[in-house]
Scaffold this active site. Sequence first.
Site, PDB file in Angstrom:
ATOM      1  N   CYS A 272     -33.394  49.201 -86.670  1.00  0.00           N
ATOM      2  CA  CYS A 272     -34.091  49.872 -87.777  1.00  0.00           C
ATOM      3  C   CYS A 272     -34.947  48.939 -88.625  1.00  0.00           C
ATOM      4  O   CYS A 272     -36.073  49.276 -88.986  1.00  0.00           O
ATOM      5  CB  CYS A 272     -33.104  50.645 -88.644  1.00  0.00           C
ATOM      6  SG  CYS A 272     -31.894  49.632 -89.546  1.00  0.00           S
ATOM      7  N   HIS A 330     -29.450  51.414 -93.556  1.00  0.00           N
ATOM      8  CA  HIS A 330     -30.533  51.881 -92.693  1.00  0.00           C
ATOM      9  C   HIS A 330     -31.835  51.540 -93.412  1.00  0.00           C
ATOM     10  O   HIS A 330     -31.903  51.600 -94.645  1.00  0.00           O
ATOM     11  CB  HIS A 330     -30.428  53.374 -92.425  1.00  0.00           C
ATOM     12  CG  HIS A 330     -31.511  53.896 -91.526  1.00  0.00           C
ATOM     13  ND1 HIS A 330     -31.877  53.254 -90.356  1.00  0.00           N
ATOM     14  CD2 HIS A 330     -32.327  54.975 -91.629  1.00  0.00           C
ATOM     15  CE1 HIS A 330     -32.859  53.922 -89.783  1.00  0.00           C
ATOM     16  NE2 HIS A 330     -33.157  54.967 -90.532  1.00  0.00           N
ATOM     17  N   ASP A 353     -40.040  56.982 -91.454  1.00  0.00           N
ATOM     18  CA  ASP A 353     -39.002  56.269 -90.718  1.00  0.00           C
ATOM     19  C   ASP A 353     -39.379  56.203 -89.240  1.00  0.00           C
ATOM     20  O   ASP A 353     -39.322  57.204 -88.532  1.00  0.00           O
ATOM     21  CB  ASP A 353     -37.665  56.977 -90.887  1.00  0.00           C
ATOM     22  CG  ASP A 353     -36.504  56.145 -90.350  1.00  0.00           C
ATOM     23  OD1 ASP A 353     -36.751  55.133 -89.667  1.00  0.00           O
ATOM     24  OD2 ASP A 353     -35.345  56.513 -90.623  1.00  0.00           O
TER      25      ASP A 353
END
Length: 682
Positions: A272, A330, A353
Amino acid sequence: MEDLRFKNVNLENSENLEKHRTEDFSTSKALVVRRGAPFRVSLQLEGRPFNPKTDSLRVKVMLGRLYVVMPVTFIKKVSSTHWTAYIEPKGLNLQNPSIYISSPASATVGCYRFQVFAQNNRKTRAYGKFILLCNPWCPEDTVHIPFEDQREEYVQNDSGLLFMGTAKNIVSRPWSFDQYEPGVLETCLNLLQVSPQHQKNRRMDYLNRNNPVYISRVVSAMINSEDDRGVLKGNWSGDYKQGVHPSLWTGSGDILRQWTQSGFSPVKYGQCWVFAAVMCTVMRVLGIPCRVITNFNSAHDTNGNLVIEEFYTETGKKLHRSKDSIWNFHVWVECWMNRRDLGKGMDGWQVLDPTPQERSGGVFCCGPAPVKAIRDRRIDLYYDIPFVYAEVNADVHSIVLSEGRVLSYNKDTERVGSLICTKAVGYPRYQNLTGDYKHLKSPTSTLSSRSSTMSDDSTLRRAGSSKGVAVFLTLDKAPVAGEPVRFTVKVINKQSVAKMMKLHVNAQAKEYNNSPLDTFWETHGVIKLAPMEAKVIRQQILPAQYEDVVGDDLVNLAVVLQDMASQEQVLATEEFNIASPELIIEVADEGSVVPGKEQTATVTFTNSFSHPVSGALTVAGSGLLQGKVHFRMSQLRPGGTVQQGITFTPSMVGSKMLQASLLLTNMNTTIRGFKMVFVNRA
């Protein structure tokens, strides 16, 4: 009369780059300018000079097969909605006349060609190229951000910090965004060209590329390689032999260069923070303000019920039973833009994202979701607000099981999204953004401990379960490598009868996005509690017992207390990281660092582990070093210190990051450090 004849066009690079705040893109072969502002080009004529009374010039600007032709006027007129071109009569050089070309503030981002020709002689033309980016300095641009320090941080800054670890023991990881490194600008533009949207319908893609909402969705999808020829292949398997371990990347430049040089084959591998950091580079290059965000205790709610279930055995071992999960952290990005598609009130920071988790419109991307809409749970708006809302707001149900039977049930409404942060403007520390995403119930956004005692509205109370005992689990301080992990278990008998209790404490290593692995430390015992008595039990895990989990891994620590008479069970848990030692970087003569002058720095490492270590040291610094410098570190005894001198010659002015990483060969650990170096003008 003799026709005008053009010898060539001077793009006046230095002047235009300075005015458009694109000086650091000077390695690009094309002129780099920003939309909504004029730039100057000079014509070098052959033969007769320019005659303002009789000569009429035209400029044709082309993007793919799209084009616009405009007359060159003698009135300084800049339009926020149309292309214009003009000559300033004052100080006009008739042999080398200057033309100002101005794009609208809503022009498409891309690589343009242009031609200049006389109206009565279209055969003779002057040609040029320029790259057009978004313009956060232009009030009419939809990415306009009103503060100069924010434009410097979120558009121009080529280094930053990514925050990892846990909310109580935050790890700052240096990252080089590398947007000014050779070839990175061109790669970011290629990313738009390689996208499925462009390949499917080039004309529509060019027309839509004036809108940062559209651009950001294309980039979010193109950073991962799930649906296209995207930049990065994700891998959370633990097996990285076919590529690079995600933790070993230190900047975006290597990744983007490798993607281009491979003919746009996905780079292996990303997780991530790598996806988010590379997307931040691309957005800053395109002129869209961008920052990297970390959400600690981030929920991945696969069924959309805003509940994450976690299961434990009666001895405190966490089980892998649910498709839902909580990542200790995250990482995504926010981009700044107006949302004219959503009406008033949704402008500003938008969540995007690029990590492939769920599909949006059939494609692995996420956003842009207005942060304001997430805070107010406006799930009727675009894009992907319910998914992001769950990431920061889901409840956690912790369940103790024995042979499939539920022994204990615990609800935590505070854990998910306990801290949401980004790098502070102008400083190497984090800025707390939690209150932008959610309505906080108290002034503090993180908990110092978690208890199995419940609030009045808890699931446990509504289920009518006994509340005879309470257990608290508290770390004495943030754990540091080389020191024992000390923690306290506090047990309270809330009833007026004596109790015999079984106590189980269990520690498991875990990756930030997964359920824990096997137990690496445990202890069990029996304690006696007098009526209404509280007892404090102090425990420690020694360095030799935990050293395999230092670095990127985390620890899941659980306490289960069982009443031997009633069989009532209560659970308290904590997840934590053990901070690695840091490399210390010192620069000689810090105040006299200027471009072109060789400087020296020293990297220092002290071995805080209980055994000898050796490894490979890598030093990098965009704008300070050409490429990377590598050194071998021979075996260093426990407590020993080693120093490595390096030389570097800055090539850019401004605040630059010198970063070092030491990969230990006999441990699964990377030691990092960074130093901000301010390069003065010579």
